[in-house]
Scaffold this motif. Structure first.
Motif, PDB file in Angstrom:
ATOM      1  N   VAL A  96       0.835  -1.205   0.000  1.00 31.89           N
ATOM      2  CA  VAL A  96       0.000   0.000   0.000  1.00 31.89           C
ATOM      3  C   VAL A  96       0.869   1.254   0.000  1.00 31.89           C
ATOM      4  O   VAL A  96       0.588   2.235  -0.712  1.00 31.89           O
ATOM      5  CB  VAL A  96      -0.951  -0.014   1.214  1.00 31.89           C
ATOM      6  CG1 VAL A  96      -1.675   1.322   1.339  1.00 31.89           C
ATOM      7  CG2 VAL A  96      -1.958  -1.151   1.090  1.00 31.89           C
ATOM      8  N   ASN A  99       2.481   1.772  -3.422  1.00 31.64           N
ATOM      9  CA  ASN A  99       1.543   1.935  -4.538  1.00 31.64           C
ATOM     10  C   ASN A  99       1.237   3.411  -4.769  1.00 31.64           C
ATOM     11  O   ASN A  99       0.101   3.859  -4.704  1.00 31.64           O
ATOM     12  CB  ASN A  99       0.251   1.175  -4.246  1.00 31.64           C
ATOM     13  CG  ASN A  99      -0.676   1.180  -5.445  1.00 31.64           C
ATOM     14  OD1 ASN A  99      -0.230   1.189  -6.592  1.00 31.64           O
ATOM     15  ND2 ASN A  99      -1.984   1.178  -5.181  1.00 31.64           N
ATOM     16  N   LEU A 184      -2.566  -4.422  -6.671  1.00 30.51           N
ATOM     17  CA  LEU A 184      -3.072  -3.076  -6.400  1.00 30.51           C
ATOM     18  C   LEU A 184      -3.033  -2.193  -7.644  1.00 30.51           C
ATOM     19  O   LEU A 184      -3.959  -1.417  -7.897  1.00 30.51           O
ATOM     20  CB  LEU A 184      -2.256  -2.429  -5.275  1.00 30.51           C
ATOM     21  CG  LEU A 184      -2.505  -2.944  -3.858  1.00 30.51           C
ATOM     22  CD1 LEU A 184      -1.480  -2.361  -2.896  1.00 30.51           C
ATOM     23  CD2 LEU A 184      -3.909  -2.601  -3.401  1.00 30.51           C
ATOM     24  N   LEU A 187      -5.955  -2.643 -10.167  1.00 30.64           N
ATOM     25  CA  LEU A 187      -7.331  -2.354  -9.777  1.00 30.64           C
ATOM     26  C   LEU A 187      -7.883  -1.161 -10.544  1.00 30.64           C
ATOM     27  O   LEU A 187      -7.159  -0.227 -10.882  1.00 30.64           O
ATOM     28  CB  LEU A 187      -7.404  -2.078  -8.272  1.00 30.64           C
ATOM     29  CG  LEU A 187      -6.955  -3.216  -7.345  1.00 30.64           C
ATOM     30  CD1 LEU A 187      -7.133  -2.802  -5.896  1.00 30.64           C
ATOM     31  CD2 LEU A 187      -7.723  -4.492  -7.633  1.00 30.64           C
ATOM     32  N   TYR A 192     -12.814   3.712  -6.461  1.00 31.33           N
ATOM     33  CA  TYR A 192     -12.174   4.640  -5.537  1.00 31.33           C
ATOM     34  C   TYR A 192     -12.735   6.049  -5.707  1.00 31.33           C
ATOM     35  O   TYR A 192     -12.947   6.773  -4.721  1.00 31.33           O
ATOM     36  CB  TYR A 192     -10.665   4.641  -5.763  1.00 31.33           C
ATOM     37  CG  TYR A 192      -9.999   3.346  -5.371  1.00 31.33           C
ATOM     38  CD1 TYR A 192      -9.632   3.104  -4.054  1.00 31.33           C
ATOM     39  CD2 TYR A 192      -9.742   2.357  -6.313  1.00 31.33           C
ATOM     40  CE1 TYR A 192      -9.026   1.918  -3.685  1.00 31.33           C
ATOM     41  CE2 TYR A 192      -9.141   1.165  -5.960  1.00 31.33           C
ATOM     42  CZ  TYR A 192      -8.782   0.947  -4.645  1.00 31.33           C
ATOM     43  OH  TYR A 192      -8.200  -0.234  -4.284  1.00 31.33           O
ATOM     44  N   TYR A 206     -10.294   1.042   1.991  1.00 31.43           N
ATOM     45  CA  TYR A 206      -9.448  -0.154   2.019  1.00 31.43           C
ATOM     46  C   TYR A 206     -10.263  -1.392   2.351  1.00 31.43           C
ATOM     47  O   TYR A 206     -10.081  -2.462   1.735  1.00 31.43           O
ATOM     48  CB  TYR A 206      -8.340   0.039   3.064  1.00 31.43           C
ATOM     49  CG  TYR A 206      -7.448  -1.162   3.247  1.00 31.43           C
ATOM     50  CD1 TYR A 206      -6.453  -1.454   2.325  1.00 31.43           C
ATOM     51  CD2 TYR A 206      -7.606  -2.007   4.348  1.00 31.43           C
ATOM     52  CE1 TYR A 206      -5.630  -2.555   2.485  1.00 31.43           C
ATOM     53  CE2 TYR A 206      -6.788  -3.107   4.518  1.00 31.43           C
ATOM     54  CZ  TYR A 206      -5.807  -3.377   3.588  1.00 31.43           C
ATOM     55  OH  TYR A 206      -5.006  -4.479   3.745  1.00 31.43           O
ATOM     56  N   THR A 210     -10.709  -2.040  -1.643  1.00 34.92           N
ATOM     57  CA  THR A 210      -9.417  -2.650  -1.983  1.00 34.92           C
ATOM     58  C   THR A 210      -9.396  -4.147  -1.702  1.00 34.92           C
ATOM     59  O   THR A 210      -9.083  -4.951  -2.583  1.00 34.92           O
ATOM     60  CB  THR A 210      -8.287  -1.951  -1.213  1.00 34.92           C
ATOM     61  OG1 THR A 210      -8.287  -0.557  -1.520  1.00 34.92           O
ATOM     62  CG2 THR A 210      -6.938  -2.544  -1.601  1.00 34.92           C
TER      63      THR A 210
END
Length: 296
Positions: A96, A99, A184, A187, A192, A206, A210
């Motif tokens: 995370v 990313n 990630l 996605l 989002y 998240y 996620t």
């Protein structure tokens, strides 16, 4: 007629070409598995040529009552549970954090993957030197900073297993980071954007966006690491040789010891099949648990 015959022959040709690959696959997998299964029901020893005396399930009964096998079983479960669990938590957190597009992120990602590129034997030797009681770096800095006495990290029951888990986490967390980071970055951005418009917090995004989208990636990563951790041998053998006592003896090292130290091939084959069944059951339950609709 000639064209039709040519088409039939061309269609069958691909199956004929597959035969050598299939034969190699059978020879490399099925034959050894069948041989080990047959051997597990015998008292065969590698040092006694041709001694395939059938003894039924005696090897499996013996393994059931073997205290060393039980110790190896619980040690293996402990090792797999903590190493994979810590690797996943750290890997997800680092994935995370990585990313994002900031200056120098490519170098950080590359640097983070270095432990995974080192061979397990080299990793074991490196960390055995660092945890050495007399001249290891860990004791040196612990004494310099905290004034503590030298600790026998690899020779005491209370420290040996945590050290082994630490080394495994150090080497294989990068694999988890790399896999989850790839997931990630694949996605879709629309969920989002919708979450931000609805005023969702970072934790809610998240938790509800996620994780559900990463579910399949998480399953694959955890499955690979779980199976790979069950097979761990190199690092543990070099670090502690299964000791002190049997405190870090894993299933793999116990099988190796039975087969190549005591040369009890039949018994080692039986223990190997028990190990295989245990791994298959645990991974099957693991997959069913992760595929539950309410997991995330």
């Amino acid at each position: 007629m000639g064209v039709r015959k040519l088409k039939v022959e061309s269609g069958a040709l691909k199956y004929y070409l597959f035969i050598p690959t299939l034969a190699i696959l059978i020879f490399m997998t099925v034959v050894p598995l069948a041989f080990s299964l047959i051997t597990s029901f015998t008292g065969y020893k590698a040092t006694e040529n041709g001694s395939f005396a059938f003894n039924g399930i005696d090897n499996f009964v013996r393994a059931w009552g073997d205290t060393n096998i039980r110790a190896a079983f619980w040690n293996t479960l402990t090792f797999v549970f903590f190493s994979v669990g810590i690797e996943f938590v750290l890997g997800m957190a680092l994935a995370v954090l990585l990313n994002r597009q900031v200056r120098g992120i490519t170098f950080i990602r590359t640097f983070l993957l270095l432990p995974m590129m080192v061979t397990p034997v080299a990793v074991g030797l490196l960390w055995r030197w660092m945890f050495n009681t007399d001249y290891g770096l860990i004791n040196y800095f612990a004494g310099a900073w905290f004034g503590s006495d030298p600790i026998n990290w690899l020779g005491e029951h209370i420290y040996a297993m945590p050290v082994v888990i630490l080394v495994d986490v150090w080497q294989w967390t990068p694999f988890v980071v790399l896999s989850l980071l790839a997931g990630l970055q694949s996605l879709s951005s629309e969920p989002y954007e919708a979450g931000n418009i609805d005023g969702a917090s970072a934790w809610q995004i998240y938790r509800y966006i996620t994780l559900p989208q990463l579910k399949s990636v998480i399953l694959v990563v955890l499955l690979i690491r779980t199976i790979d951790s069950f097979k761990s041998f190199d690092v543990v053998w070099i670090l502690t040789n299964g000791g002190p006592g049997v405190s870090t003896e894993l299933f793999s090292s116990q099988i190796y010891r039975i087969a190549f130290k005591f040369w009890e091939t039949g018994y080692a084959s039986a223990v190997s099949w028990i190990f295989l069944i245990v791994v298959m059951v645990i991974t099957s339950l693991f997959i069913r648990f992760l595929y539950r609709e309410d997991v995330v």
